[in-house]
Design a protein around this motif. Structure first.
Motif, PDB file in Angstrom:
ATOM      1  N   ALA A  30     -11.419  29.270  79.573  1.00 28.02           N
ATOM      2  CA  ALA A  30     -10.602  29.478  80.760  1.00 28.02           C
ATOM      3  C   ALA A  30     -10.556  28.155  81.518  1.00 28.02           C
ATOM      4  O   ALA A  30     -11.601  27.548  81.731  1.00 28.02           O
ATOM      5  N   PRO A  31      -9.414  27.674  81.929  1.00 26.39           N
ATOM      6  CA  PRO A  31      -8.085  28.210  81.616  1.00 26.39           C
ATOM      7  C   PRO A  31      -7.648  27.852  80.196  1.00 26.39           C
ATOM      8  O   PRO A  31      -8.166  26.914  79.603  1.00 26.39           O
ATOM      9  N   ASN A  32      -6.732  28.617  79.701  1.00 28.70           N
ATOM     10  CA  ASN A  32      -6.144  28.372  78.385  1.00 28.70           C
ATOM     11  C   ASN A  32      -4.706  28.850  78.425  1.00 28.70           C
ATOM     12  O   ASN A  32      -4.483  30.043  78.598  1.00 28.70           O
ATOM     13  N   PRO A  33      -3.733  27.969  78.317  1.00 25.14           N
ATOM     14  CA  PRO A  33      -3.752  26.530  78.049  1.00 25.14           C
ATOM     15  C   PRO A  33      -4.230  25.726  79.257  1.00 25.14           C
ATOM     16  O   PRO A  33      -4.195  26.196  80.385  1.00 25.14           O
ATOM     17  N   PHE A  34      -4.659  24.484  78.984  1.00 31.59           N
ATOM     18  CA  PHE A  34      -5.154  23.612  80.036  1.00 31.59           C
ATOM     19  C   PHE A  34      -4.566  22.219  79.872  1.00 31.59           C
ATOM     20  O   PHE A  34      -4.038  21.877  78.822  1.00 31.59           O
ATOM     21  N   THR A  35      -4.674  21.414  80.963  1.00 28.58           N
ATOM     22  CA  THR A  35      -4.136  20.058  80.904  1.00 28.58           C
ATOM     23  C   THR A  35      -5.238  19.007  80.791  1.00 28.58           C
ATOM     24  O   THR A  35      -5.112  18.074  80.010  1.00 28.58           O
ATOM     25  N   ASN A  36      -6.310  19.125  81.574  1.00 27.12           N
ATOM     26  CA  ASN A  36      -7.371  18.111  81.550  1.00 27.12           C
ATOM     27  C   ASN A  36      -8.716  18.644  81.060  1.00 27.12           C
ATOM     28  O   ASN A  36      -9.410  17.970  80.313  1.00 27.12           O
ATOM     29  N   SER A  37      -9.109  19.838  81.519  1.00 29.38           N
ATOM     30  CA  SER A  37     -10.409  20.385  81.125  1.00 29.38           C
ATOM     31  C   SER A  37     -10.372  21.903  81.113  1.00 29.38           C
ATOM     32  O   SER A  37      -9.527  22.528  81.751  1.00 29.38           O
ATOM     33  N   THR A  38     -11.316  22.465  80.371  1.00 30.48           N
ATOM     34  CA  THR A  38     -11.480  23.914  80.290  1.00 30.48           C
ATOM     35  C   THR A  38     -12.961  24.212  80.184  1.00 30.48           C
ATOM     36  O   THR A  38     -13.774  23.311  79.971  1.00 30.48           O
ATOM     37  N   ILE A  76     -19.829  25.690  78.616  1.00 25.22           N
ATOM     38  CA  ILE A  76     -19.769  24.270  78.264  1.00 25.22           C
ATOM     39  C   ILE A  76     -18.424  23.734  78.737  1.00 25.22           C
ATOM     40  O   ILE A  76     -17.374  24.244  78.327  1.00 25.22           O
ATOM     41  N   PRO A  77     -18.413  22.703  79.591  1.00 26.76           N
ATOM     42  CA  PRO A  77     -17.125  22.116  79.968  1.00 26.76           C
ATOM     43  C   PRO A  77     -16.588  21.278  78.807  1.00 26.76           C
ATOM     44  O   PRO A  77     -17.348  20.597  78.113  1.00 26.76           O
ATOM     45  N   PHE A  78     -15.286  21.371  78.590  1.00 26.10           N
ATOM     46  CA  PHE A  78     -14.646  20.567  77.551  1.00 26.10           C
ATOM     47  C   PHE A  78     -13.511  19.781  78.190  1.00 26.10           C
ATOM     48  O   PHE A  78     -12.642  20.355  78.852  1.00 26.10           O
ATOM     49  N   TYR A  79     -13.528  18.469  77.992  1.00 25.48           N
ATOM     50  CA  TYR A  79     -12.515  17.586  78.569  1.00 25.48           C
ATOM     51  C   TYR A  79     -11.579  17.080  77.484  1.00 25.48           C
ATOM     52  O   TYR A  79     -12.017  16.726  76.392  1.00 25.48           O
ATOM     53  N   LYS A  80     -10.312  17.040  77.813  1.00 24.70           N
ATOM     54  CA  LYS A  80      -9.253  16.645  76.873  1.00 24.70           C
ATOM     55  C   LYS A  80      -9.458  15.235  76.339  1.00 24.70           C
ATOM     56  O   LYS A  80      -9.241  14.981  75.153  1.00 24.70           O
ATOM     57  N   LEU A  83      -7.160  13.525  73.447  1.00 25.35           N
ATOM     58  CA  LEU A  83      -6.490  14.455  72.532  1.00 25.35           C
ATOM     59  C   LEU A  83      -5.046  14.684  72.971  1.00 25.35           C
ATOM     60  O   LEU A  83      -4.752  14.800  74.162  1.00 25.35           O
ATOM     61  N   ALA A  84      -4.161  14.758  72.010  1.00 25.80           N
ATOM     62  CA  ALA A  84      -2.750  14.996  72.283  1.00 25.80           C
ATOM     63  C   ALA A  84      -2.513  16.467  72.602  1.00 25.80           C
ATOM     64  O   ALA A  84      -3.336  17.330  72.287  1.00 25.80           O
ATOM     65  N   ALA A  85      -1.385  16.747  73.223  1.00 23.74           N
ATOM     66  CA  ALA A  85      -1.008  18.135  73.502  1.00 23.74           C
ATOM     67  C   ALA A  85      -0.842  18.882  72.185  1.00 23.74           C
ATOM     68  O   ALA A  85      -0.400  18.317  71.188  1.00 23.74           O
ATOM     69  N   GLY A  86      -1.232  20.150  72.173  1.00 22.10           N
ATOM     70  CA  GLY A  86      -1.094  20.961  70.970  1.00 22.10           C
ATOM     71  C   GLY A  86      -2.152  22.033  70.883  1.00 22.10           C
ATOM     72  O   GLY A  86      -2.932  22.248  71.812  1.00 22.10           O
ATOM     73  N   MET A  87      -2.185  22.721  69.743  1.00 22.81           N
ATOM     74  CA  MET A  87      -3.137  23.795  69.518  1.00 22.81           C
ATOM     75  C   MET A  87      -4.340  23.263  68.740  1.00 22.81           C
ATOM     76  O   MET A  87      -4.188  22.482  67.809  1.00 22.81           O
ATOM     77  N   TYR A  88      -5.533  23.719  69.137  1.00 18.76           N
ATOM     78  CA  TYR A  88      -6.779  23.315  68.499  1.00 18.76           C
ATOM     79  C   TYR A  88      -7.635  24.546  68.246  1.00 18.76           C
ATOM     80  O   TYR A  88      -7.543  25.533  68.967  1.00 18.76           O
ATOM     81  N   LYS A 101     -12.246  30.293  67.803  1.00 23.36           N
ATOM     82  CA  LYS A 101     -11.046  30.735  68.522  1.00 23.36           C
ATOM     83  C   LYS A 101     -10.160  29.516  68.701  1.00 23.36           C
ATOM     84  O   LYS A 101     -10.483  28.429  68.230  1.00 23.36           O
ATOM     85  N   ARG A 102      -9.068  29.685  69.421  1.00 25.01           N
ATOM     86  CA  ARG A 102      -8.161  28.546  69.616  1.00 25.01           C
ATOM     87  C   ARG A 102      -7.846  28.351  71.084  1.00 25.01           C
ATOM     88  O   ARG A 102      -7.917  29.287  71.879  1.00 25.01           O
ATOM     89  N   PHE A 103      -7.515  27.120  71.422  1.00 27.19           N
ATOM     90  CA  PHE A 103      -7.012  26.806  72.745  1.00 27.19           C
ATOM     91  C   PHE A 103      -5.847  25.851  72.626  1.00 27.19           C
ATOM     92  O   PHE A 103      -5.621  25.252  71.564  1.00 27.19           O
ATOM     93  N   VAL A 104      -5.094  25.742  73.731  1.00 26.66           N
ATOM     94  CA  VAL A 104      -3.888  24.907  73.753  1.00 26.66           C
ATOM     95  C   VAL A 104      -4.026  23.885  74.866  1.00 26.66           C
ATOM     96  O   VAL A 104      -4.400  24.229  75.988  1.00 26.66           O
ATOM     97  N   ILE A 105      -3.735  22.633  74.528  1.00 31.89           N
ATOM     98  CA  ILE A 105      -3.683  21.568  75.520  1.00 31.89           C
ATOM     99  C   ILE A 105      -2.222  21.323  75.830  1.00 31.89           C
ATOM    100  O   ILE A 105      -1.412  21.100  74.938  1.00 31.89           O
ATOM    101  N   LYS A 106      -1.879  21.384  77.122  1.00 42.17           N
ATOM    102  CA  LYS A 106      -0.489  21.154  77.542  1.00 42.17           C
ATOM    103  C   LYS A 106      -0.181  19.670  77.575  1.00 42.17           C
ATOM    104  O   LYS A 106      -0.987  18.855  77.897  1.00 42.17           O
TER     105      LYS A 106
END
Length: 106
Positions: A30-38, A76-80, A83-88, A101-106
């Motif tokens: 959370a959040p998912n999708p995210f721009t900088n961190s999740t 666990i905080p995860f920072y972009k 990484l390019a925008a897309g699904m991971y 599971k998967r998350f999306v970076i905007k």
């Protein structure tokens, strides 16, 4: 009589083998999708160490790090970073199981 005993023994052994308790569960971001961190959250039934791995959709590992966790709820905080925008696909692995599971970076 011997066939019945062997059948019961086989049934009980297979039941014990397939009813292993998961030590990591309820994986989410959370959040998912995210721009900088999740924040990646999950529950653990015991103190252990895990490996957080992030892969792109082609399967290439783009991030991997080991963490010490405690029994109960963990995050666990995860920072972009770069990484390019897309699904991971992210996975949490300990010595007993792997949950992905998967998350999306905007």
């Amino acid at each position: 009589m011997i066939k019945k005993l062997l059948f019961i023994l086989l049934l009980s052994v297979s039941f014990i083998g397939f009813s292993q308790e998961k030590s990591v569960e309820s994986l989410s971001t959370a959040p998912n999708p995210f721009t900088n961190s999740t924040k990646i959250t999950f529950n653990s039934t015991l103190d252990s160490s895990i490996i957080l791995t992030v892969r792109n959709v082609l399967g290439k590992t783009v991030f991997s790090k080991s963490y010490k966790i405690k029994a109960g709820k963990n995050s666990i905080p995860f920072y972009k970073n770069n990484l390019a925008a897309g699904m991971y696909i992210y996975s949490v692995q300990n010595n007993k199981n792997v949950i992905s599971k998967r998350f999306v970076i905007k």
